[in-house]
Design an enzyme around this catalytic site. Structure first.
Site, PDB file in Angstrom:
ATOM      1  N   LYS A 116      36.226 -22.925   0.019  1.00  0.00           N
ATOM      2  CA  LYS A 116      37.317 -22.094   0.569  1.00  0.00           C
ATOM      3  C   LYS A 116      37.670 -22.520   1.983  1.00  0.00           C
ATOM      4  O   LYS A 116      38.822 -22.374   2.395  1.00  0.00           O
ATOM      5  CB  LYS A 116      36.964 -20.606   0.491  1.00  0.00           C
ATOM      6  CG  LYS A 116      36.876 -20.120  -0.949  1.00  0.00           C
ATOM      7  CD  LYS A 116      37.553 -18.792  -1.233  1.00  0.00           C
ATOM      8  CE  LYS A 116      37.713 -18.634  -2.735  1.00  0.00           C
ATOM      9  NZ  LYS A 116      38.089 -17.340  -3.215  1.00  0.00           N
ATOM     10  N   LYS A 198      37.690 -25.442 -11.407  1.00  0.00           N
ATOM     11  CA  LYS A 198      37.552 -24.109 -11.995  1.00  0.00           C
ATOM     12  C   LYS A 198      38.925 -23.416 -12.064  1.00  0.00           C
ATOM     13  O   LYS A 198      39.712 -23.525 -11.121  1.00  0.00           O
ATOM     14  CB  LYS A 198      36.608 -23.289 -11.100  1.00  0.00           C
ATOM     15  CG  LYS A 198      36.294 -21.895 -11.601  1.00  0.00           C
ATOM     16  CD  LYS A 198      35.470 -21.104 -10.586  1.00  0.00           C
ATOM     17  CE  LYS A 198      36.345 -20.386  -9.587  1.00  0.00           C
ATOM     18  NZ  LYS A 198      36.132 -18.941  -9.455  1.00  0.00           N
ATOM     19  N   LYS A 201      42.098 -17.407 -10.005  1.00  0.00           N
ATOM     20  CA  LYS A 201      43.281 -16.531 -10.013  1.00  0.00           C
ATOM     21  C   LYS A 201      44.172 -16.759  -8.812  1.00  0.00           C
ATOM     22  O   LYS A 201      45.339 -16.412  -8.836  1.00  0.00           O
ATOM     23  CB  LYS A 201      42.870 -15.063 -10.157  1.00  0.00           C
ATOM     24  CG  LYS A 201      42.198 -14.440  -8.963  1.00  0.00           C
ATOM     25  CD  LYS A 201      42.083 -12.933  -9.167  1.00  0.00           C
ATOM     26  CE  LYS A 201      40.664 -12.506  -9.428  1.00  0.00           C
ATOM     27  NZ  LYS A 201      39.766 -12.714  -8.294  1.00  0.00           N
TER      28      LYS A 201
HETATM   29  P1  ATP Z   1      39.739 -16.381  -6.322  1.00  0.00           P
HETATM   30  O1  ATP Z   1      40.696 -17.375  -6.906  1.00  0.00           O
HETATM   31  O2  ATP Z   1      40.409 -15.355  -5.476  1.00  0.00           O
HETATM   32  O3  ATP Z   1      38.565 -17.009  -5.637  1.00  0.00           O
HETATM   33  P2  ATP Z   1      38.431 -16.035  -8.876  1.00  0.00           P
HETATM   34  O4  ATP Z   1      39.437 -16.202  -9.965  1.00  0.00           O
HETATM   35  O5  ATP Z   1      37.509 -17.152  -8.604  1.00  0.00           O
HETATM   36  O6  ATP Z   1      39.164 -15.571  -7.542  1.00  0.00           O
HETATM   37  P3  ATP Z   1      36.599 -13.776  -8.534  1.00  0.00           P
HETATM   38  O7  ATP Z   1      37.171 -12.451  -8.214  1.00  0.00           O
HETATM   39  O8  ATP Z   1      36.039 -14.548  -7.401  1.00  0.00           O
HETATM   40  O9  ATP Z   1      37.670 -14.709  -9.273  1.00  0.00           O
HETATM   41  O10 ATP Z   1      35.546 -13.638  -9.698  1.00  0.00           O
HETATM   42  C1  ATP Z   1      35.357 -12.507 -10.523  1.00  0.00           C
HETATM   43  C2  ATP Z   1      34.409 -12.859 -11.640  1.00  0.00           C
HETATM   44  O11 ATP Z   1      35.005 -13.820 -12.526  1.00  0.00           O
HETATM   45  C3  ATP Z   1      33.096 -13.523 -11.172  1.00  0.00           C
HETATM   46  O12 ATP Z   1      32.036 -13.042 -11.974  1.00  0.00           O
HETATM   47  C4  ATP Z   1      33.323 -14.983 -11.409  1.00  0.00           C
HETATM   48  O13 ATP Z   1      32.114 -15.684 -11.598  1.00  0.00           O
HETATM   49  C5  ATP Z   1      34.156 -14.955 -12.687  1.00  0.00           C
HETATM   50  N1  ATP Z   1      35.011 -16.141 -12.790  1.00  0.00           N
HETATM   51  C6  ATP Z   1      35.999 -16.504 -11.939  1.00  0.00           C
HETATM   52  N2  ATP Z   1      36.613 -17.628 -12.356  1.00  0.00           N
HETATM   53  C7  ATP Z   1      35.979 -17.997 -13.491  1.00  0.00           C
HETATM   54  C8  ATP Z   1      36.147 -19.105 -14.406  1.00  0.00           C
HETATM   55  N3  ATP Z   1      37.072 -20.023 -14.202  1.00  0.00           N
HETATM   56  N4  ATP Z   1      35.330 -19.162 -15.484  1.00  0.00           N
HETATM   57  C9  ATP Z   1      34.394 -18.215 -15.703  1.00  0.00           C
HETATM   58  N5  ATP Z   1      34.178 -17.162 -14.877  1.00  0.00           N
HETATM   59  C10 ATP Z   1      34.958 -17.036 -13.787  1.00  0.00           C
END
Ligand code: ATP
Ligand code: LTN
Length: 333
Positions: A116, A198, A201
């Site tokens: 990040k 990965k 969102k």
């Molecule tokens: P951001 O883009 O804002 O960092 P994010 O999409 O990575 O957000 P988080 O809110 O950080 O999502 O994660 C919420 C949950 O979803 C966590 O348990 C995280 O491990 C899971 N998660 C996020 N992205 C993935 C992915 N691509 N595959 C599987 N699990 C995920």
């Protein structure tokens, strides 16, 4: 209220964007199995979300929507405590204390911080650095036994364990030392635009992510455009990260094994396969989309769920926070 003989499960999602199928398959889908046998708490972590700049009105809207997505994904409010992190002040209070038991060196090693800070090079704020300490506070406040998350969060849960053990050794047993719970599949869904990254969102490329609430047409279009590999055979193999990702998604939604999927698409090429993944994904998410629309038509109800959730969570959190304050030597009120 809380059942003392039951173990506790806790997890959180940031309201930092519209939730993706990564959030669903890696995290939320795995939560329901705990609701009968555990004290279960799930939190919309808005304090975490502001480590990256957010538009205030959007953050407010997404916070309530994220709560509605939890419910639309099947989280029963009579069995799970659903709440918003900033409604329970003990999270920020415990995080401050735990900051004093977390080391600069260990926080510097967190891969999410490194990623990040690269992505937001003009805003490497202290909150981004201490993000995992706040997450440790979330978990430890509720004497959590297990933390169901995607694999990207394993390192943070391990840090929460280290902080808990350090505190327990200094002051006698105070916190339960939590375990990460990583499901057997779907724990790292990759971007459709770059299968080495990965799915996230907050990705700015709309074609990289499939949102839980995307329309059927959008989902099918995104899968059609998904970056795949050279070749045409649907086979699970390391040199085909794009196809592996699509096979993982198809398998998670359909329950079929990779072997069965290979057989099903033998001799049929990528085009057919991508369309089938899109349809399977869209159809599986369709009841969630409908339920979400229904829930969002009654904001007062959602706000009340958040309010009741925060009351239950505050009661539990306060017990741990008082214990911590006493142990570190703060004067009683
Ligand atoms: P951001 O883009 O804002 O960092 P994010 O999409 O990575 O957000 P988080 O809110 O950080 O999502 O994660 C919420 C949950 O979803 C966590 O348990 C995280 O491990 C899971 N998660 C996020 N992205 C993935 C992915 N691509 N595959 C599987 N699990 C995920
Ligand atoms: N850091 C997590 C979200 C999160 C979380 C938590 C997950 C905040 N606090 C406590 C589990 C338990 C993420 O997914 N980025």
């Amino acid at each position: 209220m809380e059942n003392q003989s039951k173990k506790t499960v806790f997890s959180g999602v940031q309201p930092s964007g519209n939730l993706t199928i990564g959030n669903y398959l890696g995290a939320i889908k795995n939560w329901k199995q705990f609701e009968d046998d555990y004290n279960s708490l799930y939190c919309v972590v808005d304090l975490h979300a502001i480590t990256v700049r957010q538009e205030p009105a959007e953050l407010r809207r997404r916070t309530l929507e994220t709560l509605a997505v939890f419910m639309a994904c099947g989280m029963d409010v009579s069995k799970n405590t659903l709440f918003v992190q900033s409604h329970v002040s003990a999270h920020a209070e415990l995080a401050w204390v735990l900051n004093c038991y977390s080391m600069f060196g260990e926080l510097s090693r967190m891969t999410q911080f490194k990623d990040k800070s690269q992505k937001h090079a003009n805003n490497i704020n202290a909150g981004l650095f201490t993000y995992p300490v706040l997450m440790a506070a979330d978990i430890l406040l509720y004497q959590t036994d297990i933390v169901p998350v995607g694999v990207d969060q394993k390192q943070h849960v391990e840090l929460a364990r280290d902080i808990a053990q350090r505190f327990n050794q200094t002051y006698s047993d105070t916190f339960i030392v939590p375990e990460p719970y990583i499901a057997s599949s779907g724990t790292k869904i990759m971007s459709l635009a770059d299968p080495t990254k990965k799915m996230s969102k907050s990705d700015e490329n709309a074609n990289a992510t499939v949102r839980i609430l995307d329309s059927k047409d959008d989902i099918i279009r995104k899968f059609k455009r998904a970056v795949t590999d050279s070749g045409s055979e649907v086979r699970f193999s390391e040199d085909k990260p794009g196809i592996c990702n699509l096979m993982t998604i198809y398998s998670c939604f359909s329950g079929k094994s990779f072997e069965d999927i290979e057989k099903e698409f033998e001799g049929r090429g990528y085009g057919d396969f991508k369309l089938a993944v899109g349809e399977m994904c869209a159809d599986s998410l369709s009841p969630i989309r409908d339920e979400f629309a229904h829930l969002l038509s009654d904001k007062a109800y959602l706000e009340n769920v958040a309010k009741e959730g925060a009351q239950k969570a505050s009661y539990l959190a306060q017990k741990t926070l008082s214990k911590v304050y006493r142990k570190v030597g703060f004067l009683a009120k």
